[in-house]
Design a protein around this motif. Structure first.
Motif, PDB file in Angstrom:
ATOM      1  N   ARG A   1      55.183  16.414 -12.010  1.00 16.74           N
ATOM      2  CA  ARG A   1      53.975  15.160 -11.594  1.00 16.74           C
ATOM      3  C   ARG A   1      54.155  15.260 -10.093  1.00 16.74           C
ATOM      4  O   ARG A   1      52.967  15.330  -9.509  1.00 16.74           O
ATOM      5  N   THR A   2      55.337  15.181  -9.422  1.00 18.51           N
ATOM      6  CA  THR A   2      55.140  15.109  -7.899  1.00 18.51           C
ATOM      7  C   THR A   2      54.570  16.346  -7.447  1.00 18.51           C
ATOM      8  O   THR A   2      53.707  16.339  -6.517  1.00 18.51           O
ATOM      9  N   VAL A   3      54.724  17.686  -7.737  1.00 21.56           N
ATOM     10  CA  VAL A   3      54.187  18.804  -7.484  1.00 21.56           C
ATOM     11  C   VAL A   3      52.440  18.850  -7.727  1.00 21.56           C
ATOM     12  O   VAL A   3      51.955  19.026  -6.772  1.00 21.56           O
ATOM     13  N   TRP A   4      52.302  18.367  -8.858  1.00 20.23           N
ATOM     14  CA  TRP A   4      50.686  18.110  -9.154  1.00 20.23           C
ATOM     15  C   TRP A   4      50.139  17.184  -7.814  1.00 20.23           C
ATOM     16  O   TRP A   4      49.008  17.614  -7.406  1.00 20.23           O
ATOM     17  N   LEU A   5      50.822  15.856  -7.878  1.00 21.93           N
ATOM     18  CA  LEU A   5      50.354  15.032  -6.833  1.00 21.93           C
ATOM     19  C   LEU A   5      49.930  15.736  -5.257  1.00 21.93           C
ATOM     20  O   LEU A   5      49.211  15.480  -4.561  1.00 21.93           O
ATOM     21  N   TYR A   6      51.135  16.384  -4.923  1.00 20.91           N
ATOM     22  CA  TYR A   6      51.252  17.072  -3.513  1.00 20.91           C
ATOM     23  C   TYR A   6      49.965  18.084  -3.549  1.00 20.91           C
ATOM     24  O   TYR A   6      49.283  18.128  -2.472  1.00 20.91           O
ATOM     25  N   HIS A   7      49.785  18.791  -4.589  1.00 22.73           N
ATOM     26  CA  HIS A   7      48.604  19.842  -4.525  1.00 22.73           C
ATOM     27  C   HIS A   7      47.052  19.084  -4.509  1.00 22.73           C
ATOM     28  O   HIS A   7      46.223  19.658  -4.110  1.00 22.73           O
ATOM     29  N   HIS A   8      47.223  17.699  -5.393  1.00 20.54           N
ATOM     30  CA  HIS A   8      45.884  17.232  -5.666  1.00 20.54           C
ATOM     31  C   HIS A   8      45.590  16.018  -4.908  1.00 20.54           C
ATOM     32  O   HIS A   8      44.409  15.557  -4.815  1.00 20.54           O
ATOM     33  N   ARG A   9      46.621  15.187  -4.438  1.00 14.99           N
ATOM     34  CA  ARG A   9      46.599  13.936  -3.868  1.00 14.99           C
ATOM     35  C   ARG A   9      47.388  13.917  -2.700  1.00 14.99           C
ATOM     36  O   ARG A   9      47.890  12.836  -2.299  1.00 14.99           O
TER      37      ARG A   9
ATOM     38  N   ASP B   1      46.732  13.415   0.561  1.00 13.44           N
ATOM     39  CA  ASP B   1      46.063  12.457   1.596  1.00 13.44           C
ATOM     40  C   ASP B   1      46.135  11.224   0.945  1.00 13.44           C
ATOM     41  O   ASP B   1      45.421  10.316   1.434  1.00 13.44           O
ATOM     42  N   GLY B   2      46.370  11.020  -0.487  1.00 13.95           N
ATOM     43  CA  GLY B   2      46.248   9.633  -1.052  1.00 13.95           C
ATOM     44  C   GLY B   2      47.452   8.945  -1.756  1.00 13.95           C
ATOM     45  O   GLY B   2      48.560   9.686  -1.594  1.00 13.95           O
ATOM     46  N   SER B   3      47.331   7.953  -2.309  1.00 10.39           N
ATOM     47  CA  SER B   3      48.362   7.356  -2.866  1.00 10.39           C
ATOM     48  C   SER B   3      49.162   7.705  -3.941  1.00 10.39           C
ATOM     49  O   SER B   3      48.298   8.507  -4.814  1.00 10.39           O
ATOM     50  N   TRP B   4      50.393   8.043  -4.362  1.00  5.01           N
ATOM     51  CA  TRP B   4      50.815   8.358  -5.386  1.00  5.01           C
ATOM     52  C   TRP B   4      51.403   7.382  -6.558  1.00  5.01           C
ATOM     53  O   TRP B   4      52.210   7.666  -7.348  1.00  5.01           O
ATOM     54  N   SER B   5      50.725   6.307  -6.422  1.00  2.00           N
ATOM     55  CA  SER B   5      51.102   5.227  -7.461  1.00  2.00           C
ATOM     56  C   SER B   5      49.825   4.486  -7.910  1.00  2.00           C
ATOM     57  O   SER B   5      48.970   4.591  -7.118  1.00  2.00           O
ATOM     58  N   GLY B   6      49.788   3.803  -8.846  1.00  8.06           N
ATOM     59  CA  GLY B   6      48.614   3.275  -9.267  1.00  8.06           C
ATOM     60  C   GLY B   6      47.980   3.956 -10.477  1.00  8.06           C
ATOM     61  O   GLY B   6      48.176   5.178 -10.477  1.00  8.06           O
ATOM     62  N   GLY B   7      46.708   3.304 -11.134  1.00  9.27           N
ATOM     63  CA  GLY B   7      45.930   4.122 -11.977  1.00  9.27           C
ATOM     64  C   GLY B   7      45.400   5.459 -11.354  1.00  9.27           C
ATOM     65  O   GLY B   7      45.184   6.229 -12.155  1.00  9.27           O
TER      66      GLY B   7
ATOM     67  N   THR C   1      58.550   8.032  -3.727  1.00  2.26           N
ATOM     68  CA  THR C   1      58.627   9.326  -3.961  1.00  2.26           C
ATOM     69  C   THR C   1      57.793  10.153  -2.807  1.00  2.26           C
ATOM     70  O   THR C   1      58.197  11.050  -2.193  1.00  2.26           O
ATOM     71  N   ARG C   2      56.684   9.572  -2.473  1.00  5.96           N
ATOM     72  CA  ARG C   2      55.652  10.258  -1.690  1.00  5.96           C
ATOM     73  C   ARG C   2      56.197  10.129  -0.440  1.00  5.96           C
ATOM     74  O   ARG C   2      56.036  11.268   0.430  1.00  5.96           O
ATOM     75  N   GLU C   3      56.847   9.039   0.024  1.00  9.45           N
ATOM     76  CA  GLU C   3      57.737   8.857   1.391  1.00  9.45           C
ATOM     77  C   GLU C   3      58.777  10.091   1.576  1.00  9.45           C
ATOM     78  O   GLU C   3      58.992  10.558   2.483  1.00  9.45           O
ATOM     79  N   HIS C   4      59.512   9.977   0.460  1.00  9.47           N
ATOM     80  CA  HIS C   4      60.826  10.954   0.496  1.00  9.47           C
ATOM     81  C   HIS C   4      60.140  12.420   0.506  1.00  9.47           C
ATOM     82  O   HIS C   4      60.894  13.199   1.483  1.00  9.47           O
ATOM     83  N   VAL C   5      59.232  12.664  -0.110  1.00 14.31           N
ATOM     84  CA  VAL C   5      58.600  14.131  -0.045  1.00 14.31           C
ATOM     85  C   VAL C   5      58.035  14.305   1.494  1.00 14.31           C
ATOM     86  O   VAL C   5      58.569  15.355   2.038  1.00 14.31           O
ATOM     87  N   ALA C   6      57.442  13.383   1.968  1.00 18.62           N
ATOM     88  CA  ALA C   6      56.872  13.449   3.365  1.00 18.62           C
ATOM     89  C   ALA C   6      57.903  13.752   4.555  1.00 18.62           C
ATOM     90  O   ALA C   6      57.747  14.532   5.257  1.00 18.62           O
TER      91      ALA C   6
ATOM     92  N   ALA D   1      52.951   5.079   5.162  1.00 16.55           N
ATOM     93  CA  ALA D   1      52.257   5.216   3.854  1.00 16.55           C
ATOM     94  C   ALA D   1      50.871   5.789   4.059  1.00 16.55           C
ATOM     95  O   ALA D   1      50.200   6.429   3.110  1.00 16.55           O
ATOM     96  N   ARG D   2      50.122   5.445   5.222  1.00 14.69           N
ATOM     97  CA  ARG D   2      48.672   5.648   5.266  1.00 14.69           C
ATOM     98  C   ARG D   2      48.563   7.195   5.648  1.00 14.69           C
ATOM     99  O   ARG D   2      47.577   7.579   5.673  1.00 14.69           O
ATOM    100  N   GLU D   3      49.520   7.731   6.208  1.00 15.01           N
ATOM    101  CA  GLU D   3      49.372   9.283   6.655  1.00 15.01           C
ATOM    102  C   GLU D   3      49.374  10.101   5.589  1.00 15.01           C
ATOM    103  O   GLU D   3      50.073   9.689   4.242  1.00 15.01           O
ATOM    104  N   ALA D   4      48.768  11.222   5.472  1.00 18.19           N
ATOM    105  CA  ALA D   4      48.755  12.190   4.470  1.00 18.19           C
ATOM    106  C   ALA D   4      49.896  12.966   4.463  1.00 18.19           C
ATOM    107  O   ALA D   4      50.767  12.952   5.842  1.00 18.19           O
TER     108      ALA D   4
END
Length: 272
Positions: free
Chosen positions: A119-127, A129-135, A234-239, A261-264
């Motif tokens: 899931r994290t890999v997918w989010l890195y490739h597709h989001r 610059d966006g949030s990784w939480s929420g709907g 998770t997004r913060e740790h990956v960044a 959090a607002r940064e890509a």
């Protein structure tokens, strides 16, 4: 009760929804997720579909129908008719399969961690610059399976993520996914020194990106274990991992400024 596969157009979906008098409140995030799958062409016919009772009332499928309207594309669905009204009480009472369940059925191991890494890999490739939480950041089981098929070597990073997490306090799935992504971007580079530094940290200079990464993760872990606990991200740790690896790859000292959090999430640099 009868069933057959039908082509549901947005117009037909509106007609069926007009008979929606017994369904639960609509979840817009679910509708968006379904609609996105329909637009991508990922929507598949299954035994789950639309159900209309003997009185013509829609008893199941409102989210699928609303998604057809939002996607504005026709899709094929299994349509059940002449369903007894009493069956409404037992709809959706079973446990919904999550990504880990799907991977377990496929024969994978460490499925909870593996699913989170994929899931994290997918989010890195597709989001990135966006949030990784929420709907809006929902990743479907189908996307998880597709991503794993396209990135089979990610399985090898399950123990890597566990080791880095143990030594640094990083989220396991973030550690495994970030390590995989950095290695994929540097397939011909030897990253042994990188791993040795972030896992052990011995003998490193104060400005070494590996030591700074370790200290940052330890400081975050202390704050998260405090009286006012802070949710790990998770997004913060990956960044932070990518930021440190980029600095190390370029032979630079990373900025002491924390990732906001607002940064890509940074793009991954090549090792020079």
């Amino acid at each position: 009760m009868r069933s057959r596969v039908q082509r549901i157009t947005p117009e037909r979906a509106e007609e069926l929804l007009a008979a929606n008098t017994a369904n639960r409140p609509l979840s817009r995030s679910t509708v968006r997720a379904f609609a996105e799958a329909m637009r991508r062409g990922d929507w598949l016919v299954t035994h789950q579909g639309i159900a209309v009772d003997t009185g013509g009332v829609l008893v199941d499928g409102q989210h699928r129908l609303a998604a057809v309207i939002e996607a504005d594309v026709p899709v094929e669905m299994t349509v059940f008719s002449e369903v007894e009204p009493d069956t409404f009480d037992v709809l959706d009472t079973g446990k919904r399969r999550n990504a880990a369940d799907v991977l377990a059925i496929e024969g994978e191991k460490s499925t909870t961690l593996l699913a989170a890494m994929v899931r994290t890999v997918w989010l890195y490739h597709h989001r990135r610059d966006g949030s990784w939480s929420g709907g809006n950041a929902a990743v479907t089981n189908h996307q998880i399976v597709q991503t794993l098929d396209a990135n089979p070597k990610i399985r090898e990073f399950v123990p890597v993520g566990e080791r880095i997490a143990t030594e640094t306090g990083m989220i396991k799935s973030a550690a495994g996914a970030a390590s995989y992504l950095v290695e994929q971007a540097n397939k011909r580079a030897n990253l042994d020194d990188w791993y040795a530094g972030i896992i052990d940290g011995a003998g490193l200079a104060k400005t070494d990106p590996r030591l700074m990464f370790r200290r940052t993760m330890f400081a975050m872990a202390r704050r998260q274990a405090g009286v006012v606990q802070r949710r790990r991200d998770t997004r913060e740790h990956v960044a932070l991992y990518v930021k440190a690896s980029n600095a190390w790859a370029g032979g630079e000292a990373p900025s002491s400024r924390r990732f906001a959090a607002r940064e890509a999430v940074p793009a991954i640099a090549k090792v020079t």
